[in-house]
Motif scaffolding. Structure first.
Motif, PDB file in Angstrom:
ATOM      1  N   LYS A 125       1.180 -17.101  23.716  1.00  0.00           N
ATOM      2  CA  LYS A 125       1.967 -17.673  24.814  1.00  0.00           C
ATOM      3  C   LYS A 125       1.574 -19.133  25.046  1.00  0.00           C
ATOM      4  O   LYS A 125       2.431 -19.998  25.209  1.00  0.00           O
ATOM      5  CB  LYS A 125       1.753 -16.859  26.089  1.00  0.00           C
ATOM      6  N   ASN A 149      12.267 -16.591  25.641  1.00  0.00           N
ATOM      7  CA  ASN A 149      11.725 -17.924  25.385  1.00  0.00           C
ATOM      8  C   ASN A 149      10.560 -17.936  24.395  1.00  0.00           C
ATOM      9  O   ASN A 149      10.113 -18.995  24.005  1.00  0.00           O
ATOM     10  CB  ASN A 149      11.330 -18.600  26.696  1.00  0.00           C
ATOM     11  N   LEU A 150      10.055 -16.765  23.977  1.00  0.00           N
ATOM     12  CA  LEU A 150       8.950 -16.738  23.023  1.00  0.00           C
ATOM     13  C   LEU A 150       9.438 -16.438  21.603  1.00  0.00           C
ATOM     14  O   LEU A 150       8.655 -16.393  20.681  1.00  0.00           O
ATOM     15  CB  LEU A 150       7.902 -15.715  23.442  1.00  0.00           C
ATOM     16  N   LYS A 195       3.012 -21.269  22.303  1.00  0.00           N
ATOM     17  CA  LYS A 195       4.455 -21.440  22.454  1.00  0.00           C
ATOM     18  C   LYS A 195       4.795 -22.475  23.522  1.00  0.00           C
ATOM     19  O   LYS A 195       5.795 -23.173  23.408  1.00  0.00           O
ATOM     20  CB  LYS A 195       5.124 -20.112  22.808  1.00  0.00           C
ATOM     21  N   THR A 196       3.980 -22.578  24.556  1.00  0.00           N
ATOM     22  CA  THR A 196       4.282 -23.515  25.632  1.00  0.00           C
ATOM     23  C   THR A 196       3.644 -24.883  25.434  1.00  0.00           C
ATOM     24  O   THR A 196       4.206 -25.891  25.842  1.00  0.00           O
ATOM     25  CB  THR A 196       3.857 -22.948  27.006  1.00  0.00           C
ATOM     26  N   GLN A 197       2.456 -24.937  24.789  1.00  0.00           N
ATOM     27  CA  GLN A 197       1.726 -26.199  24.687  1.00  0.00           C
ATOM     28  C   GLN A 197       1.500 -26.673  23.248  1.00  0.00           C
ATOM     29  O   GLN A 197       0.993 -27.771  23.040  1.00  0.00           O
ATOM     30  CB  GLN A 197       0.368 -26.077  25.381  1.00  0.00           C
TER      31      GLN A 197
END
Length: 82
Positions: free
Chosen positions: A65, A3-4, A68-70
Protein backbone atom coordinates in the motif's frame (compact mmCIF):
# COMPACT_ATOMS: atom_id res chain seq x y z
CA UNK A 1 -10.75 -1.73 -10.44
CA UNK A 2 -9.74 -0.34 -7.06
CA UNK A 3 -6.95 2.18 -6.53
CA UNK A 4 -4.37 -0.56 -5.78
CA UNK A 5 -4.85 -2.40 -9.10
CA UNK A 6 -3.18 -1.24 -12.29
CA UNK A 7 -3.23 -2.32 -15.90
CA UNK A 8 -0.57 -4.94 -16.77
CA UNK A 9 1.72 -2.37 -18.46
CA UNK A 10 1.82 -0.14 -15.37
CA UNK A 11 2.40 -3.12 -13.09
CA UNK A 12 5.37 -4.18 -15.23
CA UNK A 13 6.85 -0.68 -14.87
CA UNK A 14 6.46 -0.86 -11.09
CA UNK A 15 8.10 -4.28 -10.97
CA UNK A 16 10.98 -2.97 -13.09
CA UNK A 17 11.37 -0.04 -10.67
CA UNK A 18 11.50 -2.46 -7.75
CA UNK A 19 14.04 -4.67 -9.55
CA UNK A 20 16.32 -1.69 -10.07
CA UNK A 21 15.95 -0.67 -6.42
CA UNK A 22 16.61 -4.23 -5.20
CA UNK A 23 19.78 -4.45 -7.28
CA UNK A 24 21.13 -1.21 -5.83
CA UNK A 25 23.09 -1.04 -2.57
CA UNK A 26 20.28 -0.86 -0.01
CA UNK A 27 19.69 -1.66 3.65
CA UNK A 28 18.44 -5.19 4.43
CA UNK A 29 15.15 -3.81 5.76
CA UNK A 30 14.53 -1.89 2.53
CA UNK A 31 15.44 -5.01 0.57
CA UNK A 32 12.88 -7.11 2.45
CA UNK A 33 10.19 -4.48 1.87
CA UNK A 34 10.98 -4.25 -1.85
CA UNK A 35 11.04 -8.02 -2.32
CA UNK A 36 7.72 -8.40 -0.49
CA UNK A 37 6.10 -5.74 -2.68
CA UNK A 38 7.56 -7.19 -5.89
CA UNK A 39 6.26 -10.65 -5.01
CA UNK A 40 2.81 -9.25 -4.15
CA UNK A 41 2.65 -7.36 -7.45
CA UNK A 42 3.66 -10.54 -9.26
CA UNK A 43 0.61 -12.31 -7.86
CA UNK A 44 2.03 -14.29 -4.94
CA UNK A 45 -0.35 -14.71 -2.03
CA UNK A 46 0.43 -12.77 1.13
CA UNK A 47 0.69 -15.90 3.27
CA UNK A 48 3.22 -17.42 0.84
CA UNK A 49 5.30 -14.25 0.93
CA UNK A 50 5.11 -14.07 4.72
CA UNK A 51 6.39 -17.65 5.03
CA UNK A 52 9.25 -17.09 2.57
CA UNK A 53 10.45 -13.82 4.08
CA UNK A 54 9.61 -14.47 7.73
CA UNK A 55 7.28 -11.48 8.00
CA UNK A 56 3.59 -11.06 8.75
CA UNK A 57 0.91 -10.85 6.09
CA UNK A 58 0.17 -7.37 7.46
CA UNK A 59 3.78 -6.38 6.63
CA UNK A 60 3.28 -7.40 3.00
CA UNK A 61 -0.02 -5.55 2.63
CA UNK A 62 1.25 -2.47 4.45
CA UNK A 63 4.36 -2.03 2.31
CA UNK A 64 2.47 -2.74 -0.90
CA UNK A 65 0.00 0.00 0.00
CA UNK A 66 2.83 2.42 0.87
CA UNK A 67 4.59 1.63 -2.42
CA UNK A 68 1.37 2.21 -4.38
CA UNK A 69 0.86 5.63 -2.79
CA UNK A 70 4.45 6.87 -2.40
CA UNK A 71 6.55 4.78 -4.80
CA UNK A 72 10.12 3.72 -4.04
CA UNK A 73 10.59 6.66 -1.66
CA UNK A 74 7.87 5.21 0.56
CA UNK A 75 9.73 1.95 1.20
CA UNK A 76 13.07 3.58 1.90
CA UNK A 77 14.16 4.01 5.49
CA UNK A 78 13.38 7.43 6.87
CA UNK A 79 16.31 7.39 9.28
CA UNK A 80 19.82 6.40 8.30
CA UNK A 81 21.52 6.38 11.72
CA UNK A 82 25.09 7.50 12.26
Amino acid sequence: MNNLQLPQKDMEKEIAQLESFINSDIDARELKRAIAVRMALSGKLYYEISKMLGVSEFFVGYWKKIFKTQGIEGIKLGYKGS
